[in-house]
Design a protein around this motif. Structure first.
Motif, PDB file in Angstrom:
ATOM      1  N   ALA A 210     -10.322  -2.610  -8.709  1.00  0.00           N
ATOM      2  CA  ALA A 210     -11.467  -3.531  -8.725  1.00  0.00           C
ATOM      3  C   ALA A 210     -12.539  -3.094  -9.713  1.00  0.00           C
ATOM      4  CB  ALA A 210     -12.053  -3.666  -7.324  1.00  0.00           C
ATOM      5  N   GLY A 211     -12.616  -1.809  -9.993  1.00  0.00           N
ATOM      6  CA  GLY A 211     -13.634  -1.304 -10.912  1.00  0.00           C
ATOM      7  C   GLY A 211     -13.148  -1.114 -12.327  1.00  0.00           C
ATOM      8  N   ASN A 212     -11.943  -1.593 -12.634  1.00  0.00           N
ATOM      9  CA  ASN A 212     -11.340  -1.385 -13.944  1.00  0.00           C
ATOM     10  C   ASN A 212     -11.356  -2.692 -14.737  1.00  0.00           C
ATOM     11  OD1 ASN A 212      -9.295  -1.084 -16.060  1.00  0.00           O
ATOM     12  ND2 ASN A 212      -8.725   0.809 -15.015  1.00  0.00           N
ATOM     13  N   ASP A 213     -11.933  -2.667 -15.921  1.00  0.00           N
ATOM     14  CA  ASP A 213     -12.069  -3.879 -16.725  1.00  0.00           C
ATOM     15  C   ASP A 213     -11.087  -3.957 -17.898  1.00  0.00           C
ATOM     16  OD1 ASP A 213     -14.150  -5.021 -15.235  1.00  0.00           O
ATOM     17  OD2 ASP A 213     -15.641  -3.786 -16.254  1.00  0.00           O
ATOM     18  N   LEU A 214     -10.136  -3.045 -17.976  1.00  0.00           N
ATOM     19  CA  LEU A 214      -9.143  -3.115 -19.042  1.00  0.00           C
ATOM     20  C   LEU A 214      -8.247  -4.343 -18.849  1.00  0.00           C
ATOM     21  CD1 LEU A 214      -7.990   0.614 -19.322  1.00  0.00           C
ATOM     22  CD2 LEU A 214      -9.352  -0.670 -20.982  1.00  0.00           C
ATOM     23  N   ASN A 215      -7.773  -4.892 -19.954  1.00  0.00           N
ATOM     24  CA  ASN A 215      -6.874  -6.051 -19.887  1.00  0.00           C
ATOM     25  C   ASN A 215      -5.890  -5.996 -21.052  1.00  0.00           C
ATOM     26  OD1 ASN A 215      -5.880  -8.720 -19.130  1.00  0.00           O
ATOM     27  ND2 ASN A 215      -6.898  -9.425 -20.990  1.00  0.00           N
ATOM     28  N   ASP A 216      -4.583  -6.058 -20.728  1.00  0.00           N
ATOM     29  CA  ASP A 216      -3.575  -6.103 -21.777  1.00  0.00           C
ATOM     30  C   ASP A 216      -2.657  -7.308 -21.604  1.00  0.00           C
ATOM     31  OD1 ASP A 216      -2.092  -5.350 -19.564  1.00  0.00           O
ATOM     32  OD2 ASP A 216      -0.930  -3.822 -20.623  1.00  0.00           O
ATOM     33  N   SER A 217      -3.086  -8.290 -20.799  1.00  0.00           N
ATOM     34  CA  SER A 217      -2.253  -9.452 -20.512  1.00  0.00           C
ATOM     35  C   SER A 217      -2.951 -10.726 -20.960  1.00  0.00           C
ATOM     36  CB  SER A 217      -1.966  -9.539 -19.004  1.00  0.00           C
ATOM     37  OG  SER A 217      -1.345 -10.768 -18.678  1.00  0.00           O
ATOM     38  N   GLU A 218      -2.197 -11.585 -21.632  1.00  0.00           N
ATOM     39  CA  GLU A 218      -2.765 -12.877 -22.008  1.00  0.00           C
ATOM     40  C   GLU A 218      -3.167 -13.680 -20.783  1.00  0.00           C
ATOM     41  OE1 GLU A 218       0.032 -15.354 -24.002  1.00  0.00           O
ATOM     42  OE2 GLU A 218       1.643 -14.994 -22.555  1.00  0.00           O
ATOM     43  N   HIS A 219      -2.483 -13.443 -19.655  1.00  0.00           N
ATOM     44  CA  HIS A 219      -2.771 -14.176 -18.434  1.00  0.00           C
ATOM     45  C   HIS A 219      -4.082 -13.723 -17.791  1.00  0.00           C
ATOM     46  CE1 HIS A 219       1.698 -14.281 -18.854  1.00  0.00           C
ATOM     47  NE2 HIS A 219       1.454 -15.553 -18.678  1.00  0.00           N
ATOM     48  N   GLY A 220      -4.580 -12.571 -18.187  1.00  0.00           N
ATOM     49  CA  GLY A 220      -5.852 -12.108 -17.657  1.00  0.00           C
ATOM     50  C   GLY A 220      -7.028 -12.944 -18.121  1.00  0.00           C
ATOM     51  N   ALA A 221      -6.792 -13.828 -19.094  1.00  0.00           N
ATOM     52  CA  ALA A 221      -7.864 -14.687 -19.609  1.00  0.00           C
ATOM     53  C   ALA A 221      -8.114 -15.900 -18.729  1.00  0.00           C
ATOM     54  CB  ALA A 221      -7.523 -15.139 -21.023  1.00  0.00           C
ATOM     55  N   PHE A 222      -7.204 -16.164 -17.765  1.00  0.00           N
ATOM     56  CA  PHE A 222      -7.408 -17.312 -16.883  1.00  0.00           C
ATOM     57  C   PHE A 222      -8.600 -17.057 -15.961  1.00  0.00           C
ATOM     58  CE2 PHE A 222      -3.241 -18.481 -18.301  1.00  0.00           C
ATOM     59  CZ  PHE A 222      -3.215 -19.860 -18.182  1.00  0.00           C
ATOM     60  N   GLY A 223      -9.296 -18.147 -15.623  1.00  0.00           N
ATOM     61  CA  GLY A 223     -10.458 -18.029 -14.753  1.00  0.00           C
ATOM     62  C   GLY A 223     -11.681 -17.540 -15.507  1.00  0.00           C
ATOM     63  N   GLU A 224     -12.828 -17.770 -14.911  1.00  0.00           N
ATOM     64  CA  GLU A 224     -14.094 -17.346 -15.519  1.00  0.00           C
ATOM     65  C   GLU A 224     -14.601 -16.105 -14.803  1.00  0.00           C
ATOM     66  OE1 GLU A 224     -16.948 -20.467 -15.645  1.00  0.00           O
ATOM     67  OE2 GLU A 224     -15.629 -21.878 -16.678  1.00  0.00           O
ATOM     68  N   LYS A 225     -14.830 -15.046 -15.582  1.00  0.00           N
ATOM     69  CA  LYS A 225     -15.344 -13.813 -15.005  1.00  0.00           C
ATOM     70  C   LYS A 225     -16.798 -13.989 -14.576  1.00  0.00           C
ATOM     71  CE  LYS A 225     -12.371 -10.677 -17.632  1.00  0.00           C
ATOM     72  NZ  LYS A 225     -12.327  -9.498 -18.515  1.00  0.00           N
ATOM     73  N   LYS A 226     -17.178 -13.241 -13.546  1.00  0.00           N
ATOM     74  CA  LYS A 226     -18.548 -13.295 -13.054  1.00  0.00           C
ATOM     75  C   LYS A 226     -19.028 -11.873 -12.792  1.00  0.00           C
ATOM     76  CE  LYS A 226     -21.427 -15.367  -9.438  1.00  0.00           C
ATOM     77  NZ  LYS A 226     -21.432 -16.214  -8.201  1.00  0.00           N
ATOM     78  N   THR A 227     -19.943 -11.421 -13.607  1.00  0.00           N
ATOM     79  CA  THR A 227     -20.461 -10.068 -13.463  1.00  0.00           C
ATOM     80  C   THR A 227     -21.120  -9.886 -12.097  1.00  0.00           C
ATOM     81  OG1 THR A 227     -20.860  -9.946 -15.848  1.00  0.00           O
ATOM     82  CG2 THR A 227     -21.993  -8.329 -14.450  1.00  0.00           C
ATOM     83  N   GLY A 228     -20.716  -8.840 -11.402  1.00  0.00           N
ATOM     84  CA  GLY A 228     -21.273  -8.584 -10.076  1.00  0.00           C
ATOM     85  C   GLY A 228     -20.754  -9.504  -8.997  1.00  0.00           C
ATOM     86  N   GLY A 229     -19.687 -10.274  -9.300  1.00  0.00           N
ATOM     87  CA  GLY A 229     -19.138 -11.218  -8.340  1.00  0.00           C
ATOM     88  C   GLY A 229     -18.258 -10.553  -7.299  1.00  0.00           C
ATOM     89  N   THR A 230     -17.592 -11.370  -6.530  1.00  0.00           N
ATOM     90  CA  THR A 230     -16.787 -10.901  -5.396  1.00  0.00           C
ATOM     91  C   THR A 230     -15.404 -10.427  -5.853  1.00  0.00           C
ATOM     92  OG1 THR A 230     -17.904 -12.445  -3.931  1.00  0.00           O
ATOM     93  CG2 THR A 230     -15.793 -11.571  -3.176  1.00  0.00           C
ATOM     94  N   PHE A 231     -14.931  -9.342  -5.234  1.00  0.00           N
ATOM     95  CA  PHE A 231     -13.555  -8.886  -5.407  1.00  0.00           C
ATOM     96  C   PHE A 231     -13.075  -8.399  -4.037  1.00  0.00           C
ATOM     97  CE2 PHE A 231     -10.516  -7.435  -8.820  1.00  0.00           C
ATOM     98  CZ  PHE A 231      -9.481  -7.125  -7.957  1.00  0.00           C
ATOM     99  N   ASP A 232     -12.583  -9.314  -3.220  1.00  0.00           N
ATOM    100  CA  ASP A 232     -12.139  -8.954  -1.872  1.00  0.00           C
ATOM    101  C   ASP A 232     -10.675  -9.329  -1.629  1.00  0.00           C
ATOM    102  OD1 ASP A 232     -12.438 -11.682  -1.747  1.00  0.00           O
ATOM    103  OD2 ASP A 232     -13.673 -11.695   0.070  1.00  0.00           O
ATOM    104  N   VAL A 233      -9.866  -9.294  -2.721  1.00  0.00           N
ATOM    105  CA  VAL A 233      -8.429  -9.557  -2.618  1.00  0.00           C
ATOM    106  C   VAL A 233      -7.670  -8.318  -3.097  1.00  0.00           C
ATOM    107  CG1 VAL A 233      -8.730 -12.033  -2.970  1.00  0.00           C
ATOM    108  CG2 VAL A 233      -8.293 -10.552  -4.938  1.00  0.00           C
ATOM    109  N   GLU A 234      -6.362  -8.327  -2.880  1.00  0.00           N
ATOM    110  CA  GLU A 234      -5.527  -7.220  -3.345  1.00  0.00           C
ATOM    111  C   GLU A 234      -5.302  -7.303  -4.850  1.00  0.00           C
ATOM    112  OE1 GLU A 234      -2.485 -10.473  -3.238  1.00  0.00           O
ATOM    113  OE2 GLU A 234      -4.289  -9.974  -2.095  1.00  0.00           O
ATOM    114  N   ASP A 235      -4.957  -6.155  -5.466  1.00  0.00           N
ATOM    115  CA  ASP A 235      -4.473  -6.195  -6.850  1.00  0.00           C
ATOM    116  C   ASP A 235      -2.991  -5.829  -6.930  1.00  0.00           C
ATOM    117  OD1 ASP A 235      -4.578  -3.320  -6.728  1.00  0.00           O
ATOM    118  OD2 ASP A 235      -6.644  -3.378  -7.468  1.00  0.00           O
TER     119      ASP A 235
END
Length: 353
Positions: A210-235
């Motif tokens: 949840a605290g890692n902002d690295l991205n190496d996947s084109e699919h990671g671009a889906f959705g709009e990021k929200k700084t300080g937003g909620t992260f209460d799901v599994e990875d």
């Protein structure tokens, strides 16, 4: 024949990149209305494609006599809400996956489709790839014998979509990579197996990135990021499914995990042969004349499953084809996904009704 008039609810990335070009490529479909909470995005899309009607309330779009089909591309929470309302209004519905965020909502969708007599189809684009068609035919012809076990999944090294937004907010999404990616590969594996009925599930889920902002996947671009937003799901999620015919299926799905590369995979094992599908690379493992053999089919590398899926939906609405996907299969899928979450919470196997 007059064109099917499509009304769209939700004009985010999944619509723009997967649904939109699929509708536009069919001569019997015409997008006549769009609705989105982001009116600026709806207006921009309408201007780009000459769409006359723009709505801020999906109920107004559904009520329009100028709409035959409602295409649902909202956050997951609203899939069932919009679909049921559209079916009850006498519209056909094509919905982005997952079907719903819990089994009760999936059942409501199936019941509304049955009561209305209209077509309800949820995106199952991976069923429409050439390799999938080959494997289903291979199994149906008996070449694998009895399929008794397998494994499937979709793992990413780093590729969390819309971090802090609706993708990572359980109330809106229903979960993380299990409900986002797992629905694809679990569905494809079960479909190739011949749709055995799931009877029991166990699983575990983890949140480690949840605290890692690295991205190496084109699919990671889906959705709009929200700084300080909620992260209460599994990875990451793992699971195990038992079926009514004695077969079993292992699964693993991650948005982030320390693996070498991102990949989609299915392995199924039968008494006559087995196969391994990793991304688009298929290998068959069998015996020929008393010799163990690996066979590599030469198949088109075609990723146009979204287009084929939507074109199939149009054929079904027009009475030209029987549906490959049935709403009852969607109910079973959501039962599986939610039972894995419940198993992870309780630490035990969950029986399915």
């Amino acid at each position: 024949m007059s064109k099917l008039r499509i009304g769209v609810v939700g004009v985010g990335n999944i619509f723009k990149h997967a649904h939109l070009p699929s509708w536009l490529s069919h001569p019997d479909a015409e997008i006549v209305a769009v609705c989105d909470a982001n009116q600026q995005a709806a207006q921009k899309l309408a201007d780009e494609h000459g769409i006359a009607k723009i709505y801020s309330d999906y109920n107004d779009l559904i009520a329009s006599d100028e709409v035959d089909v409602v295409n649902v591309c909202t956050p997951n929470l609203y899939h069932s809400v919009v679909s049921v309302a559209a079916l009850q209004a006498g519209k056909h519905v094509f919905c982005e996956k997952p079907d719903a965020i819990n089994p009760d909502e999936a059942v409501k969708m199936a019941e509304a489709a049955k009561a209305s007599g209209k077509v309800l189809m949820v995106m199952r684009n991976n069923r429409f790839r050439p390799v999938s068609d080959f494997l289903r035919t291979y199994v149906d012809k008996g070449h694998m014998g009895e399929i008794y076990t397998g494994r499937c999944g979709w793992v990413r090294r780093r590729g969390i979509p819309g971090k802090g937004g609706w993708f990572t907010t359980k109330e809106l999404s229903g979960g993380g990579p299990l409900i986002d990616l797992g629905v694809h590969m679990i569905d494809l594996a079960i479909w190739i197996m011949g749709n055995p009925k799931p009877v029991a599930v166990s699983g575990s889920v983890y949140t480690k990135f949840a605290g890692n902002d690295l991205n190496d996947s084109e699919h990671g671009a889906f959705g709009e990021k929200k700084t300080g937003g909620t992260f209460d799901v599994e990875d990451l999620a793992t699971g195990f499914i038992r079926f009514d015919n004695g077969a079993t299926l292992q699964l693993e799905c991650s948005w982030a995990s320390n693996v070498e590369n991102e990949g989609r995979f299915i392995e199924l094992r039968g008494t006559k042969s087995g196969f391994s599908l990793f991304n688009d690379d298929l290998k068959l493992f069998t015996e020929i004349e008393g010799t163990l053999c690996n066979v590599i089919p030469q198949l088109p590398k075609d990723s146009g499953g979204h287009k084929s899926n939507i074109h199939h939906f149009i054929d079904v609405v027009q009475g030209k084809a029987d549906p490959i996907f049935l709403p009852e299969q969607g109910v079973d899928m959501i039962k599986i996904l939610c039972a894995i979450y419940e198993s992870a919470k309780l630490g035990r196997e969950i029986r399915l009704d």
